[in-house]
Design a protein around this motif. Structure first.
Motif, short mmCIF file in Angstrom:
data_model
loop_
_atom_site.label_atom_id
_atom_site.label_comp_id
_atom_site.label_asym_id
_atom_site.label_seq_id
_atom_site.Cartn_x
_atom_site.Cartn_y
_atom_site.Cartn_z
N LEU B 36 -35.50 -9.51 -18.56
CA LEU B 36 -34.63 -8.89 -17.55
C LEU B 36 -35.18 -7.54 -17.10
N PRO B 37 -34.78 -7.07 -15.92
CA PRO B 37 -35.14 -5.71 -15.50
C PRO B 37 -34.51 -4.68 -16.46
N VAL B 38 -35.21 -3.54 -16.63
CA VAL B 38 -34.73 -2.52 -17.56
C VAL B 38 -33.29 -2.12 -17.28
N GLU B 39 -32.94 -1.96 -15.98
CA GLU B 39 -31.59 -1.48 -15.62
C GLU B 39 -30.51 -2.45 -16.12
N ASP B 40 -30.79 -3.76 -15.97
CA ASP B 40 -29.80 -4.75 -16.41
C ASP B 40 -29.52 -4.62 -17.90
N VAL B 41 -30.58 -4.40 -18.67
CA VAL B 41 -30.41 -4.30 -20.12
C VAL B 41 -29.66 -3.01 -20.47
N GLN B 42 -29.99 -1.92 -19.75
CA GLN B 42 -29.28 -0.65 -19.98
C GLN B 42 -27.80 -0.83 -19.68
N HIS B 43 -27.52 -1.55 -18.61
CA HIS B 43 -26.15 -1.85 -18.22
C HIS B 43 -25.41 -2.58 -19.33
N PHE B 44 -26.08 -3.56 -19.90
CA PHE B 44 -25.52 -4.37 -20.98
C PHE B 44 -25.21 -3.48 -22.18
N GLY B 45 -26.19 -2.69 -22.58
CA GLY B 45 -26.00 -1.81 -23.73
C GLY B 45 -24.85 -0.84 -23.51
N LEU B 46 -24.77 -0.32 -22.28
CA LEU B 46 -23.74 0.66 -21.95
C LEU B 46 -22.35 0.02 -21.96
N ALA B 47 -22.25 -1.19 -21.42
CA ALA B 47 -20.95 -1.89 -21.38
C ALA B 47 -20.41 -2.05 -22.78
N ILE B 48 -21.29 -2.35 -23.72
CA ILE B 48 -20.87 -2.59 -25.10
C ILE B 48 -20.43 -1.29 -25.77
N THR B 49 -21.24 -0.23 -25.62
CA THR B 49 -20.89 1.01 -26.32
C THR B 49 -19.67 1.68 -25.70
N THR B 50 -19.58 1.71 -24.36
CA THR B 50 -18.39 2.33 -23.76
C THR B 50 -17.14 1.54 -24.14
N LEU B 51 -17.26 0.23 -24.19
CA LEU B 51 -16.12 -0.59 -24.60
C LEU B 51 -15.54 -0.07 -25.91
N ARG B 52 -16.44 0.06 -26.91
CA ARG B 52 -15.96 0.43 -28.24
C ARG B 52 -15.49 1.89 -28.30
N GLU B 53 -16.20 2.76 -27.54
CA GLU B 53 -15.87 4.18 -27.60
C GLU B 53 -14.57 4.51 -26.87
N LYS B 54 -14.33 3.81 -25.76
CA LYS B 54 -13.22 4.21 -24.89
C LYS B 54 -11.96 3.39 -25.05
N ILE B 55 -12.08 2.23 -25.71
CA ILE B 55 -10.90 1.36 -25.78
C ILE B 55 -9.82 2.01 -26.62
N GLN B 56 -8.58 1.80 -26.25
CA GLN B 56 -7.49 2.33 -27.06
C GLN B 56 -6.31 1.36 -27.01
N TYR B 57 -5.27 1.67 -27.77
CA TYR B 57 -4.11 0.81 -27.76
C TYR B 57 -3.04 1.43 -26.88
#
Lengths: 205, 205
Positions: B36-57
């Motif tokens: 994949l292009p570098v940007e796509d992979v960065q996007h993937f990594g970011l989606a995962i980390t922001t998910l965990r960092e920002k999610i709340q109840y």
């Protein structure tokens, strides 16, 4: 499927782009990540992005590598004059897993396939001949898949090797009946070749 | 399996920690990312980390949310006095996908299970009664799984609701023969209950 949370929607979207992962699996993976500690998930994200950002191709063998020269080519305890020609990094992994090979590799990045428009110029074949000029190579093992395309590629390289003056030994992987299989399921071409190419019985194997 | 590249080894390791993903699938996913292009992979990594960092109840319904109050509770066009009690966020998704519910939720985060050491105090049951005190609720729908644990939880909440003075209507999901199934495969408890609870025929359904 719509998600009340955009963050979850994004992560599911990204996961489901991976091959073999549908929306349901993507959701399962996403919900699993939510249960992990933050650091573990950051670790995961980082492993993926650094992988793509930092990976490069070895300048000698064109295998995927962390540095300019891959760990196999840089390992001086391996025979640098024994080169195994393979199609892709997966084949390198397969051969490395046998723990039975002590030479180096040359990764072509594909095989000649006129139907798919892949000619010799798209593969690392020129680079192979450059490598032969600059380093001493004793033996080249052709370890391409036994398909039409693989055989064509082997034929092309062998022909070109024989045209230039050198005394490199060219070998290929042994073909025959696989270990562990049942004889009744072996295809007839393999079986008849295995009969013709039969070898003296060695009790050591 | 050993990898000549540490970057690949790391990524495979991280992928294979996910549920249902073994070493071979992890390698396939890793090699896919490399293409994949570098940007796509960065996007993937970011989606995962922001998910965990920002999610709340959500502070109201305890569903997973991007903000302090989830998009369902914040949606004023939904009936805030109709509360559906569910076990987890997956059930919210399942009900939302029917597109047939216009109330809000209350996510318990589990069901009472003495065998697993989950008592009412580990669930958001106290928070439910707090919510009842502060907001006007007309009807509570018990949408827990029809298991021993689910039934116990429904029984516990209903008993506690009846003890306190209020005029909240308590309902549960209708039980009976599922749509699309064949009658011969319906279990006998469901079938006999469906017979006893038979309803006047409505041609509209």
């Amino acid at each position: 499927m719509e998600f009340p949370s955009k963050l979850i929607g994004n992560a599911v979207e990204e996961f489901s782009r991976l091959p073999g992962i549908g929306k349901k699996t993507a959701l399962r993976l996403t919900l699993h990540l939510l249960k992990l500690p933050v650091e573990d998930v950051q670790h995961f994200g980082l492993a993926i992005t650094t992988l793509r950002e930092k990976i490069q191709y070895c300048k000698t063998c064109f295998n995927i590598s962390d540095d300019e020269i891959c760990s196999i080519c840089a390992n001086k305890s391996r025979k640098q004059d024994l080169v195994c020609i393979v199609e892709s990094m997966r084949d390198v992994l397969a051969i490395e897993n046998t723990q039975n090979y002590n030479g180096v590799y040359h990764v072509l990045g594909g095989v000649i396939s006129p139907l798919e428009g892949i000619g010799p110029e798209k593969l690392k074949i020129d680079a192979l001949f450059e490598r032969i000029k600059t380093t001493e190579i004793n033996e080249i093992i052709m370890a391409l898949s036994p398909t039409m395309e693989g055989d064509t590629t082997v034929f092309y390289i062998t022909k070109k090797l024989n045209e230039s003056p050198n005394d490199i030994k060219i070998t290929t992987l042994a073909r025959g009946v696989a270990f562990g299989g049942e004889l009744q399921y072996v295809d007839e071409v393999t079986l008849s070749r295995a009969l013709v190419m039969r070898r003296p019985y060695e009790s050591s194997i």
